[in-house]
Write a protein that holds these residues in place. Structure first.
Motif, PDB file in Angstrom:
ATOM      1  N   ALA A  28      42.799  28.617  52.373  1.00 53.34           N
ATOM      2  CA  ALA A  28      43.311  28.914  51.039  1.00 53.34           C
ATOM      3  C   ALA A  28      42.243  29.618  50.209  1.00 53.34           C
ATOM      4  O   ALA A  28      42.536  30.547  49.443  1.00 53.34           O
ATOM      5  CB  ALA A  28      43.755  27.624  50.347  1.00 53.34           C
ATOM      6  N   SER A  29      40.999  29.189  50.381  1.00 54.38           N
ATOM      7  CA  SER A  29      39.887  29.829  49.680  1.00 54.38           C
ATOM      8  C   SER A  29      39.764  31.286  50.094  1.00 54.38           C
ATOM      9  O   SER A  29      39.606  32.180  49.248  1.00 54.38           O
ATOM     10  CB  SER A  29      38.582  29.087  49.991  1.00 54.38           C
ATOM     11  N   LEU A  30      39.853  31.536  51.388  1.00 53.74           N
ATOM     12  CA  LEU A  30      39.761  32.909  51.887  1.00 53.74           C
ATOM     13  C   LEU A  30      40.887  33.778  51.328  1.00 53.74           C
ATOM     14  O   LEU A  30      40.673  34.957  51.026  1.00 53.74           O
ATOM     15  CB  LEU A  30      39.813  32.914  53.417  1.00 53.74           C
ATOM     16  N   ALA A  31      42.082  33.202  51.195  1.00 54.72           N
ATOM     17  CA  ALA A  31      43.217  33.968  50.667  1.00 54.72           C
ATOM     18  C   ALA A  31      42.929  34.428  49.240  1.00 54.72           C
ATOM     19  O   ALA A  31      43.216  35.580  48.874  1.00 54.72           O
ATOM     20  CB  ALA A  31      44.489  33.115  50.713  1.00 54.72           C
ATOM     21  N   ASP A  32      42.339  33.531  48.437  1.00 57.56           N
ATOM     22  CA  ASP A  32      42.001  33.911  47.061  1.00 57.56           C
ATOM     23  C   ASP A  32      40.905  34.968  47.032  1.00 57.56           C
ATOM     24  O   ASP A  32      40.969  35.939  46.265  1.00 57.56           O
ATOM     25  CB  ASP A  32      41.562  32.690  46.263  1.00 57.56           C
ATOM     26  N   PHE A  33      39.884  34.778  47.856  1.00 58.79           N
ATOM     27  CA  PHE A  33      38.808  35.765  47.903  1.00 58.79           C
ATOM     28  C   PHE A  33      39.326  37.121  48.381  1.00 58.79           C
ATOM     29  O   PHE A  33      38.924  38.166  47.870  1.00 58.79           O
ATOM     30  CB  PHE A  33      37.678  35.293  48.824  1.00 58.79           C
ATOM     31  N   GLU A  34      40.196  37.093  49.378  1.00 55.48           N
ATOM     32  CA  GLU A  34      40.738  38.356  49.894  1.00 55.48           C
ATOM     33  C   GLU A  34      41.541  39.076  48.815  1.00 55.48           C
ATOM     34  O   GLU A  34      41.440  40.302  48.678  1.00 55.48           O
ATOM     35  CB  GLU A  34      41.610  38.082  51.117  1.00 55.48           C
ATOM     36  N   LYS A  35      42.307  38.314  48.048  1.00 54.88           N
ATOM     37  CA  LYS A  35      43.083  38.923  46.966  1.00 54.88           C
ATOM     38  C   LYS A  35      42.152  39.554  45.927  1.00 54.88           C
ATOM     39  O   LYS A  35      42.399  40.661  45.430  1.00 54.88           O
ATOM     40  CB  LYS A  35      43.978  37.882  46.311  1.00 54.88           C
ATOM     41  N   LEU A  36      41.065  38.846  45.620  1.00 55.84           N
ATOM     42  CA  LEU A  36      40.082  39.387  44.671  1.00 55.84           C
ATOM     43  C   LEU A  36      39.524  40.713  45.150  1.00 55.84           C
ATOM     44  O   LEU A  36      39.384  41.665  44.381  1.00 55.84           O
ATOM     45  CB  LEU A  36      38.925  38.395  44.485  1.00 55.84           C
ATOM     46  N   THR A  37      39.192  40.785  46.435  1.00 54.69           N
ATOM     47  CA  THR A  37      38.602  42.021  46.962  1.00 54.69           C
ATOM     48  C   THR A  37      39.622  43.143  47.049  1.00 54.69           C
ATOM     49  O   THR A  37      39.259  44.320  47.023  1.00 54.69           O
ATOM     50  CB  THR A  37      37.954  41.782  48.342  1.00 54.69           C
ATOM     51  N   GLN A  38      40.892  42.777  47.157  1.00 55.20           N
ATOM     52  CA  GLN A  38      41.945  43.806  47.131  1.00 55.20           C
ATOM     53  C   GLN A  38      42.142  44.334  45.716  1.00 55.20           C
ATOM     54  O   GLN A  38      42.364  45.528  45.515  1.00 55.20           O
ATOM     55  CB  GLN A  38      43.247  43.227  47.681  1.00 55.20           C
ATOM     56  N   LEU A  39      42.033  43.421  44.747  1.00 48.82           N
ATOM     57  CA  LEU A  39      42.177  43.823  43.350  1.00 48.82           C
ATOM     58  C   LEU A  39      40.958  44.610  42.868  1.00 48.82           C
ATOM     59  O   LEU A  39      41.076  45.513  42.041  1.00 48.82           O
ATOM     60  CB  LEU A  39      42.361  42.587  42.458  1.00 48.82           C
ATOM     61  N   PHE A  40      39.795  44.245  43.408  1.00 50.55           N
ATOM     62  CA  PHE A  40      38.537  44.879  42.995  1.00 50.55           C
ATOM     63  C   PHE A  40      37.764  45.319  44.237  1.00 50.55           C
ATOM     64  O   PHE A  40      36.765  44.693  44.619  1.00 50.55           O
ATOM     65  CB  PHE A  40      37.699  43.913  42.160  1.00 50.55           C
ATOM     66  N   PRO A  41      38.217  46.384  44.908  1.00 55.67           N
ATOM     67  CA  PRO A  41      37.622  46.796  46.191  1.00 55.67           C
ATOM     68  C   PRO A  41      36.194  47.302  46.113  1.00 55.67           C
ATOM     69  O   PRO A  41      35.551  47.472  47.153  1.00 55.67           O
ATOM     70  CB  PRO A  41      38.575  47.903  46.661  1.00 55.67           C
ATOM     71  N   THR A  42      35.680  47.511  44.915  1.00 58.52           N
ATOM     72  CA  THR A  42      34.289  47.966  44.789  1.00 58.52           C
ATOM     73  C   THR A  42      33.432  46.960  44.025  1.00 58.52           C
ATOM     74  O   THR A  42      32.346  47.290  43.545  1.00 58.52           O
ATOM     75  CB  THR A  42      34.229  49.332  44.069  1.00 58.52           C
ATOM     76  N   HIS A  43      33.912  45.740  43.921  1.00 61.84           N
ATOM     77  CA  HIS A  43      33.172  44.695  43.209  1.00 61.84           C
ATOM     78  C   HIS A  43      32.270  43.971  44.204  1.00 61.84           C
ATOM     79  O   HIS A  43      32.716  43.130  44.977  1.00 61.84           O
ATOM     80  CB  HIS A  43      34.149  43.712  42.557  1.00 61.84           C
ATOM     81  N   ALA A  44      30.994  44.303  44.202  1.00 61.56           N
ATOM     82  CA  ALA A  44      30.062  43.797  45.221  1.00 61.56           C
ATOM     83  C   ALA A  44      29.944  42.277  45.209  1.00 61.56           C
ATOM     84  O   ALA A  44      29.811  41.649  46.269  1.00 61.56           O
ATOM     85  CB  ALA A  44      28.687  44.434  45.029  1.00 61.56           C
ATOM     86  N   THR A  45      29.988  41.664  44.030  1.00 60.52           N
ATOM     87  CA  THR A  45      29.856  40.207  43.963  1.00 60.52           C
ATOM     88  C   THR A  45      31.027  39.509  44.631  1.00 60.52           C
ATOM     89  O   THR A  45      30.833  38.575  45.420  1.00 60.52           O
ATOM     90  CB  THR A  45      29.737  39.741  42.500  1.00 60.52           C
ATOM     91  N   PHE A  46      32.250  39.955  44.345  1.00 63.32           N
ATOM     92  CA  PHE A  46      33.411  39.338  44.975  1.00 63.32           C
ATOM     93  C   PHE A  46      33.375  39.547  46.494  1.00 63.32           C
ATOM     94  O   PHE A  46      33.711  38.647  47.270  1.00 63.32           O
ATOM     95  CB  PHE A  46      34.707  39.928  44.411  1.00 63.32           C
ATOM     96  N   ILE A  47      32.976  40.727  46.919  1.00 66.58           N
ATOM     97  CA  ILE A  47      32.903  41.014  48.353  1.00 66.58           C
ATOM     98  C   ILE A  47      31.824  40.161  49.017  1.00 66.58           C
ATOM     99  O   ILE A  47      32.020  39.625  50.113  1.00 66.58           O
ATOM    100  CB  ILE A  47      32.624  42.520  48.574  1.00 66.58           C
ATOM    101  N   GLY A  48      30.690  40.001  48.346  1.00 67.23           N
ATOM    102  CA  GLY A  48      29.630  39.158  48.882  1.00 67.23           C
ATOM    103  C   GLY A  48      30.048  37.704  48.960  1.00 67.23           C
ATOM    104  O   GLY A  48      29.752  37.010  49.943  1.00 67.23           O
ATOM    105  N   ASP A  49      30.753  37.220  47.932  1.00 66.95           N
ATOM    106  CA  ASP A  49      31.262  35.846  47.949  1.00 66.95           C
ATOM    107  C   ASP A  49      32.260  35.656  49.094  1.00 66.95           C
ATOM    108  O   ASP A  49      32.263  34.631  49.778  1.00 66.95           O
ATOM    109  CB  ASP A  49      31.962  35.535  46.627  1.00 66.95           C
ATOM    110  N   PHE A  50      33.117  36.651  49.289  1.00 69.88           N
ATOM    111  CA  PHE A  50      34.100  36.609  50.373  1.00 69.88           C
ATOM    112  C   PHE A  50      33.380  36.535  51.719  1.00 69.88           C
ATOM    113  O   PHE A  50      33.789  35.786  52.615  1.00 69.88           O
ATOM    114  CB  PHE A  50      34.977  37.853  50.292  1.00 69.88           C
TER     115      PHE A  50
END
Length: 228
Positions: A57-79
């Motif tokens: 479930a955590s991964l699903a939220d992180f994946e959605k974040l990276t889809q919404l913000f595909p160039t957001h390095a912090t969200f991608i790093g957290d993912f």
């Protein structure tokens, strides 16, 4: 942000700060019922879910974040970290590298990938990344300390001692004294290199720079339980 959503966010954060992560998830879920793409709600729920072991479930939220913000390095790093905690290391590496490409001059990105490489057994790769982190930020005592820890694992005693000595100099720490370890600004205390430390100590020291200051709080139990 509406007052109701702001209230739920604040309540959720407070619950998580008190280690009541399930209650935190409920608050963040209320936010997301109102606004499915609410950035803060998604980010905090992803971390809280990882803390209670609901990694998919955590991964699903992180994946959605990276889809919404595909160039957001912090969200991608957290993912990337969440993927690693779920043993999806190939995908984790891909996202660590994607975050690094987005911020190629951010020493923290190299330290993050170095930490990951250390955990999966790529010790030489970890050292190379820590060296790049130090090249970009010569006063990064934490990267120097952690580089020394990896060098110790490989039996590079002289190199490890050099790394520890440089780190100690930067924070004004004398390992021959029994005084408490100093803090590096708002960073976690640097660890005494002559004593073994556990993996949780390492992640605390790595994930303290801007962009990842509190993620370790949400993943402490999972990281502590990981073999590495």
């Amino acid at each position: 942000m509406s007052k109701t959503i702001e209230k739920w966010i604040n309540e959720g954060v407070k619950h998580c700060e008190n280690a009541k992560f399930e209650a935190g998830v409920k608050c963040f879920s209320k936010v997301l019922e109102k606004d499915p793409n609410h950035t803060t709600g998604l980010h905090n729920r992803a971390r809280a879910l990882s803390r209670i072991g609901q990694l998919e479930a955590s991964l699903a939220d992180f994946e959605k974040l990276t889809q919404l913000f595909p160039t957001h390095a912090t969200f991608i790093g957290d993912f990337a970290v969440a993927l690693h905690l779920n043993n999806k290391n190939d995908l984790a590496l891909f996202h660590f590298e994607k975050a690094l490409k987005l911020e190629p001059t951010n020493s923290y990105r190299y330290s993050s990938r170095a930490f990951f490489k250390d955990r999966i057994g790529d010790l030489e790769g970890a050292i190379a990344d820590y060296e790049k982190a130090v090249e970009l930020d010569p006063e990064d005592a934490i990267a120097l300390n952690n580089k020394g820890l990896v060098e110790e694992k490989l039996g590079y005693k002289d190199k490890a001692n050099q790394s520890f000595e440089r780190s100690n100099e930067l924070v004004g720490y004398d390992p021959t004294k029994t005084n408490p370890l100093p803090k590096i600004g708002n960073k976690a205390p640097k660890h005494e290199p002559t004593k073994p430390i556990n993996r949780w100590d390492v992640i605390k020291s790595v994930f303290t720079k801007e962009g990842f200051k509190d993620f370790a709080k949400f993943t402490k139990g999972l990281v502590k339980g990981n073999k590495g």
